[in-house]
Scaffold this motif. Structure first.
Motif, PDB file in Angstrom:
ATOM      1  N   ALA A 155     -17.617  12.323  -2.551  1.00  0.00           N
ATOM      2  CA  ALA A 155     -17.944  13.541  -3.448  1.00  0.00           C
ATOM      3  C   ALA A 155     -16.633  13.778  -4.387  1.00  0.00           C
ATOM      4  N   CYS A 157     -16.840  11.564  -6.699  1.00  0.00           N
ATOM      5  CA  CYS A 157     -16.907  10.424  -8.058  1.00  0.00           C
ATOM      6  C   CYS A 157     -18.991  10.528  -7.819  1.00  0.00           C
ATOM      7  N   ARG A 158     -19.174  11.153  -6.914  1.00  0.00           N
ATOM      8  CA  ARG A 158     -21.047  11.363  -7.084  1.00  0.00           C
ATOM      9  C   ARG A 158     -21.394  11.551  -8.411  1.00  0.00           C
ATOM     10  N   ASP A 159     -20.969  13.382  -8.897  1.00  0.00           N
ATOM     11  CA  ASP A 159     -20.996  13.793 -10.525  1.00  0.00           C
ATOM     12  C   ASP A 159     -21.195  11.847 -11.229  1.00  0.00           C
ATOM     13  N   ASP A 160     -20.085  11.884 -10.989  1.00  0.00           N
ATOM     14  CA  ASP A 160     -20.051  10.852 -12.506  1.00  0.00           C
ATOM     15  C   ASP A 160     -21.346   9.437 -12.037  1.00  0.00           C
ATOM     16  N   ALA A 162     -24.010   9.648 -10.886  1.00  0.00           N
ATOM     17  CA  ALA A 162     -25.369  10.231 -11.153  1.00  0.00           C
ATOM     18  C   ALA A 162     -25.765  10.522 -12.747  1.00  0.00           C
ATOM     19  N   ARG A 163     -24.879  10.655 -13.398  1.00  0.00           N
ATOM     20  CA  ARG A 163     -24.881  10.735 -14.390  1.00  0.00           C
ATOM     21  C   ARG A 163     -24.524   8.621 -15.683  1.00  0.00           C
ATOM     22  N   TYR A 164     -23.943   8.670 -14.950  1.00  0.00           N
ATOM     23  CA  TYR A 164     -23.819   6.857 -14.956  1.00  0.00           C
ATOM     24  C   TYR A 164     -25.352   6.716 -14.574  1.00  0.00           C
ATOM     25  N   SER A 166     -28.026   8.178 -14.143  1.00  0.00           N
ATOM     26  CA  SER A 166     -29.111   8.789 -15.078  1.00  0.00           C
ATOM     27  C   SER A 166     -29.181   8.247 -16.134  1.00  0.00           C
TER      28      SER A 166
END
Length: 217
Positions: A155, A157-160, A162-164, A166
């Motif tokens: 949880a 590192c999930r956002d980072d 997802a951005r990487y 993308s």
């Protein structure tokens, strides 16, 4: 009624040498099936064997309503009743093997042994069928109140991540390098090659059979 001064006999039938081997095999099977009281040597043979049968029937009954009230050091009448309950449980489970009440009460191990084998197989089958379901339910209930360390790390590192992902997908997406004018009618193979060339893919075109413009003068 029992005569005055006499006590009600509750002793088990002794194990003769010819059936000792079957008794030992039964105990090993019950231990393999999870009935660990079978290893208690201070219990009578009846309690160890028939108690194990009652355990196996209950453990493999699934949705069946099989109620076997097992009591240690039972009297003769209680053993008869228990034997009838065991037979009724076997019948409801669909046991194809024949067993009589007197064989249970008098501990005929040769007759009991194949029934124990069938019961242990039934117990293992039920455990395999319900094991995944029970585990999934346990994990679900755990997730309602607790979080595993791996889940917390994911949880965080999930956002980072997802951005990487993308960014990588956008950077390496297919890019058009050439633009064709409205092409004349071509065969499907040539159309596919030209479309790939627009995106920078170079494909060696196979020579047409007979070649183009072969010898006229």
């Amino acid at each position: 009624d029992w005569p005055a001064g006499r006590h009600k006999m509750t002793a088990d039938v002794r194990i003769d040498e010819g059936e000792q081997e079957f008794f030992d095999k039964i105990i090993d099977l019950l231990l393999a099936g999870g009935y660990f009281r079978a290893r208690i040597a201070t219990l009578s043979p009846f309690d160890r064997v028939i108690g194990g049968m009652a355990y196996c029937i209950t453990a493999s009954s699934g949705d069946l309503d099989v109620d076997i009230l097992f009591e240690e050091n039972a009297s003769l009448g209680e053993k008869v009743r228990l034997g009838e309950q065991v037979l009724a449980g076997l019948l409801r489970l669909g046991c194809p093997l024949q067993l009589e009440t007197y064989q249970i009460r008098s501990l005929r191990y040769r007759a009991i042994f194949p029934v124990i084998q069938w019961l242990i197989k039934k117990v293992i089958e039920v455990r395999e069928e319900t094991g995944d379901l029970v585990r999934a339910y346990s994990v679900e209930q755990f997730g309602k109140q607790y979080t595993a360390p791996d889940d917390e790390q994911f949880a965080a590192c999930r956002d980072d991540a997802a951005r990487y992902a993308s960014h990588v997908a956008s950077h390496y997406r297919a890019r058009r390098r050439y633009q064709r004018n409205a092409p004349p009618e071509r065969v499907e193979r040539d159309e596919a090659h030209l479309t790939l060339l627009e995106y920078g893919s170079r494909i060696k075109l196979a020579a047409k059979a007979g070649g183009d413009g072969g010898g006229g003068g």
